[in-house]
Scaffold this motif. Structure first.
Motif, mmCIF file in Angstrom:
data_model
loop_
_atom_site.group_PDB
_atom_site.id
_atom_site.type_symbol
_atom_site.label_atom_id
_atom_site.label_comp_id
_atom_site.label_asym_id
_atom_site.label_seq_id
_atom_site.Cartn_x
_atom_site.Cartn_y
_atom_site.Cartn_z
ATOM 1 N N HIS A 102 -44.487 -55.742 4.738
ATOM 2 C CA HIS A 102 -43.193 -55.273 4.239
ATOM 3 C C HIS A 102 -42.106 -56.262 4.652
ATOM 4 N N ARG A 104 -37.748 -56.350 5.271
ATOM 5 C CA ARG A 104 -36.677 -55.394 5.515
ATOM 6 C C ARG A 104 -35.353 -56.113 5.815
ATOM 7 N N GLU A 124 -36.247 -51.494 2.714
ATOM 8 C CA GLU A 124 -37.568 -52.044 3.018
ATOM 9 C C GLU A 124 -38.475 -51.888 1.802
ATOM 10 N N GLY A 126 -42.474 -53.177 0.183
ATOM 11 C CA GLY A 126 -43.703 -53.864 0.531
ATOM 12 C C GLY A 126 -44.945 -53.228 -0.047
ATOM 13 N N TYR A 127 -46.083 -53.794 0.362
ATOM 14 C CA TYR A 127 -47.400 -53.456 -0.188
ATOM 15 C C TYR A 127 -48.333 -53.024 0.933
ATOM 16 N N GLN A 128 -49.185 -51.988 0.632
ATOM 17 C CA GLN A 128 -50.281 -51.604 1.502
ATOM 18 C C GLN A 128 -51.527 -51.421 0.656
ATOM 19 N N TRP A 137 -47.284 -49.870 -3.565
ATOM 20 C CA TRP A 137 -45.977 -50.524 -3.547
ATOM 21 C C TRP A 137 -44.887 -49.478 -3.345
ATOM 22 N N TRP A 139 -40.728 -48.500 -1.678
ATOM 23 C CA TRP A 139 -39.372 -48.943 -1.329
ATOM 24 C C TRP A 139 -38.708 -47.859 -0.495
#
Length: 243
Positions: A102, A104, A124, A126-128, A137, A139
C-alpha cells in the motif's frame, strides 16, 4: 525507528490484521525517513474447512498466523509525508508469503495555524493477494484528530474504506472508526487502550452482532528519541481475555 507487537484474541477485519495503529496527527519531519516494523500474531483465528487448507470464505487461515509489515515513511514538507507498506504473512506449513503493498500520502494542519487540536488527513491505496483478502484493490481515507492534555493523550481516526475489486465492491464506502486513550506514567512508559472497529457500509451498518470490534490494552516504550516500542493484546467483546 518504531517496533510494534500486537496479539489478537480473535481474527478481526479492522485494518486486516497487518498494520494495527491509531494514527496521531503529526507527520515525519522533512527530508527524514522513519522505518517501522509491525508484528501481529493471531492467537485464535479462522479454521479450515474439512479436507481443505482454506477457511469458509476461501481465504488462507488466520489461526496462529504471524504478520510482519514494514512501513517506510518519508517526510516531504513540514505538513506532509508519504508512507509505503510491505505486507507479509507466515504460518506453519505455508512459510513466508508476500501479501501486498500500500502507499499512503498524508497532510496535516501546520503548527503555524495554532489549532487547538492536531488534525491531519491520510489516504491509502493498495493491493493484497486474493487468498489473503476478499478485496484485492482498496482505498481508504482517514481523518485524524488528536489532543494532548497534561499526561493524557486522545486520538480518533474515523476511517472510510472502499473496495475497487472484490466481494465488497457493491457495498460502497464502509466505516471503520479507531480511537486511542493514553496516559504517560513517566517520560519512558505510556499505557493506553486502543479501539478498532468495522461497522459496515454507509448505506446501512451491519447488525450489531456482525460488526467487528477489537480492544487493545497497550504499552508504549519511548526507549530513546530515535526508538519507540509498542505492545498490545487485543480481544473482541465476546472473547475471553488473553493471559
Amino acid at each position: 525507528m518504531a517496533l510494534s507487537c500486537y496479539i489478537f484474541g480473535a481474527s478481526a477485519h479492522a485494518q486486516d490484521n497487518y498494520e494495527i495503529q491509531v494514527y496521531g496527527a503529526d507527520t515525519v519531519a522533512p527530508k527524514t525517513t522513519m522505518l517501522e516494523l509491525h508484528s501481529n500474531f493471531t492467537a485464535a483465528g479462522t479454521k479450515p474447512l474439512p479436507g481443505s487448507k482454506y477457511a469458509a470464505d476461501g481465504m488462507y487461515l488466520t489461526n496462529h498466523a504471524e504478520h510482519e509489515t514494514i512501513e517506510i515513511t518519508r517526510g516531504i514538507t513540514n505538513w506532509s509525508e508519504v508512507g509505503f507498506y510491505i505486507f507479509t504473512s507466515a504460518r506453519d506449513g505455508d512459510g513466508w508469503q508476500w501479501v501486498g503493498d500500500h502507499i499512503r500520502p498524508r497532510v496535516r494542519v501546520p503548527d503555524s495555524w495554532h489549532w487547538p487540536v492536531g488534525v491531519s488527513l491520510s489516504t491509502e491505496i493498495g493491493y493484497q493477494r486474493p487468498h489473503y483478502s476478499t478485496d484485492t484493490w482498496t482505498w481508504e481515507i482517514r481523518p485524524i484528530v488528536d489532543k494532548t492534555i497534561g499526561r493524557w493523550y486522545f486520538a480518533v481516526n474515523p476511517a472510510f474504506e472502499r473496495s475497487f475489486h472484490g466481494r465488497s465492491v457493491n457495498q460502497g464506502v464502509g466505516f471503520s472508526p479507531n480511537a486511542k486513550i493514553g496516559y504517560d506514567f513517566n517520560k519512558y512508559i505510556s499505557g493506553g487502550l486502543e479501539y478498532y472497529a468495522s461497522y459496515g457500509s454507509l448505506h446501512g451498518f451491519d447488525s450489531f452482532h456482525d460488526q467487528q470490534r477489537q480492544f487493545f490494552p497497550s504499552v508504549d516504550l519511548n526507549v530513546s528519541p530515535n526508538w519507540e516500542i509498542n505492545f498490545g493484546v487485543g480481544v473482541g467483546p465476546s472473547q475471553p481475555p488473553i493471559i
